[in-house]
Design a protein around this motif. Structure first.
Motif, mmCIF file in Angstrom:
data_model
loop_
_atom_site.group_PDB
_atom_site.id
_atom_site.type_symbol
_atom_site.label_atom_id
_atom_site.label_comp_id
_atom_site.label_asym_id
_atom_site.label_seq_id
_atom_site.Cartn_x
_atom_site.Cartn_y
_atom_site.Cartn_z
ATOM 1 N N ILE A 2 30.556 18.825 57.415
ATOM 2 C CA ILE A 2 30.567 20.147 58.056
ATOM 3 C C ILE A 2 29.241 20.302 58.793
ATOM 4 N N SER A 3 29.220 19.906 60.034
ATOM 5 C CA SER A 3 27.994 19.950 60.840
ATOM 6 C C SER A 3 28.107 21.047 61.894
ATOM 7 N N TYR A 4 27.072 21.867 61.977
ATOM 8 C CA TYR A 4 27.052 22.956 62.954
ATOM 9 C C TYR A 4 26.188 22.634 64.169
ATOM 10 N N GLY A 5 25.567 21.477 64.160
ATOM 11 C CA GLY A 5 24.759 21.072 65.300
ATOM 12 C C GLY A 5 23.529 20.306 64.862
ATOM 13 N N SER A 6 22.982 19.514 65.770
ATOM 14 C CA SER A 6 21.746 18.772 65.502
ATOM 15 C C SER A 6 20.944 18.688 66.793
ATOM 16 N N TRP A 7 19.606 18.677 66.634
ATOM 17 C CA TRP A 7 18.714 18.728 67.775
ATOM 18 C C TRP A 7 17.511 17.820 67.514
ATOM 19 N N ALA A 8 17.221 16.969 68.462
ATOM 20 C CA ALA A 8 16.066 16.080 68.344
ATOM 21 C C ALA A 8 14.816 16.795 68.838
ATOM 22 N N PHE A 9 13.674 16.471 68.240
ATOM 23 C CA PHE A 9 12.406 17.015 68.706
ATOM 24 C C PHE A 9 11.297 16.038 68.357
ATOM 25 N N SER A 10 10.114 16.300 68.875
ATOM 26 C CA SER A 10 8.956 15.448 68.625
ATOM 27 C C SER A 10 7.926 16.204 67.800
ATOM 28 N N VAL A 11 7.342 15.513 66.845
ATOM 29 C CA VAL A 11 6.218 16.042 66.080
ATOM 30 C C VAL A 11 4.951 15.480 66.692
ATOM 31 N N LEU A 12 4.015 16.362 67.037
ATOM 32 C CA LEU A 12 2.779 15.918 67.668
ATOM 33 C C LEU A 12 1.934 15.102 66.701
ATOM 34 N N ASP A 13 1.230 14.127 67.254
ATOM 35 C CA ASP A 13 0.358 13.287 66.435
ATOM 36 C C ASP A 13 -1.025 13.919 66.393
ATOM 37 N N MET A 14 -1.253 14.756 65.370
ATOM 38 C CA MET A 14 -2.530 15.454 65.253
ATOM 39 C C MET A 14 -3.196 15.202 63.899
ATOM 40 N N ALA A 15 -2.629 14.285 63.105
ATOM 41 C CA ALA A 15 -3.158 14.076 61.756
ATOM 42 C C ALA A 15 -3.810 12.713 61.618
#
Length: 227
Positions: free
Chosen positions: A94-107
Motif C-alpha cells: 500500500i504505497s501512497y507515493g515516493s520522492w527522491a531527494f539529496s542530503v547535503l554533505d555537511m558532516a
C-alpha cells in the motif's frame, strides 16, 4: 481607470488567487540528538516511522527526517499500515507515493567507523522533500527513508534520546521499523528512533478578507473625497 479602481482590481486578483502559508506540522517529533547515537541508513538498511492523521482530510506538502548531514541521494516513501504482522510494520503493498531527494554533505562523517564530529554544528539537520501535494484521509501511515537502486546515501539518522537515555521529546512516534531484505521488521530499541516532521499548507482567508476590506475602504474614501 482611476487610481483607486486600479488598486481595487489588484486587490481582487490577489483575493481570488489561492494562498496558503505553512502554518503547522501534522507530525513533528522535534529534532533527534546531535551526537553519535542512532541508526545507519544505507542500501541494505532502511528505516520507517509510524504516524497517525486525525483530520478527515490532509494535504501533505513536506516530509523531512532528522539526519547527520552526510551527502547522498535517498528516497522517502509513504506506506499504509500492516495490521496482520503481529507487530506494526509498513505495508509495502500500500504505497501512497515516493520522492527522491539529496542530503547535503555537511558532516565530518566516516561510514567505515560511524563517527560524527560533535563539534561541527552543521553536522545535523532536517532533510527531505517539499511541495509533494499528497492527499491523505484520516488513518495510520508510515514514512520510510530508503536507499533504493541507483542511490548512494550511506549515513546516519540520530535517535530521539540524549546521552543519558532521556527522551528528547514527548512526541516521539509510537512505532518504528527497519528494513533488511527481504522484509520490514518492527523496531524495539530506542536507538532505532529518529526525528520526523510532516507539514501541510493552511489557508489564511482572514488575512485576505482584511486586505480586501481595506482596499474597499480606500476606494470608498477616495470616492467620497472626489465628490
Amino acid at each position: 481607470m482611476s487610481k483607486h479602481l486600479k488598486f481595487l482590481l489588484i486587490g481582487c486578483i490577489i483575493l481570488v488567487t489561492p494562498h496558503s502559508v505553512f502554518a503547522d506540522y501534522v507530525v513533528n517529533t522535534g529534532p533527534g540528538n546531535t551526537f553519535v547515537s542512532g541508526v545507519q541508513v544505507k542500501s541494505t538498511q532502511w528505516v520507517a516511522g509510524q504516524f497517525t492523521l486525525n483530520q478527515s482530510f490532509s494535504t501533505i506538502v513536506d516530509i523531512e527526517g532528522w539526519f547527520a548531514l552526510t551527502g547522498g541521494t535517498i528516497t522517502v516513501a509513504i506506506y499504509g499500515n500492516n495490521f496482520n504482522s503481529g507487530s506494526p510494520i509498513p505495508d509495502s503493498n500500500i504505497s501512497y507515493g515516493s520522492w527522491a531527494f539529496s542530503v547535503l554533505d555537511m558532516a565530518d562523517y566516516d561510514p567505515n567507523n560511524s563517527t560524527i564530529d560533535p563539534d561541527t554544528p552543521d553536522s545535523f539537520g532536517w532533510a527531505g522533500v517539499s511541495g509533494v501535494s499528497l492527499n491523505l484521509s484520516a488513518g495510520t501511515y508510515w514514512a520510510a527513508f530508503e536507499v533504493r537502486s541507483g542511490q548512494n546515501y550511506n549515513g546516519f539518522m540520530p535517535d530521539m534520546y540524549d546521552e543519558n537515555d532521556n527522551p528528547l521529546s514527548s512526541d516521539i512516534l509510537a512505532e518504528y521499523a527497519w528494513w533488511r531484505s527481504p522484509r520490514w521488521r518492527n523496531a524495539n530499541s530506542s536507538y532505532e528512533t529518529f526525528g520526523l516532521r510532516i507539514g501541510n499548507p493552511v489557508p489564511i482567508p482572514s488575512a485576505l478578507l482584511l486586505l480586501a476590506s481595506g482596499l474597499l475602504g480606500i476606494a470608498g474614501f477616495n470616492k467620497r473625497k472626489q465628490k
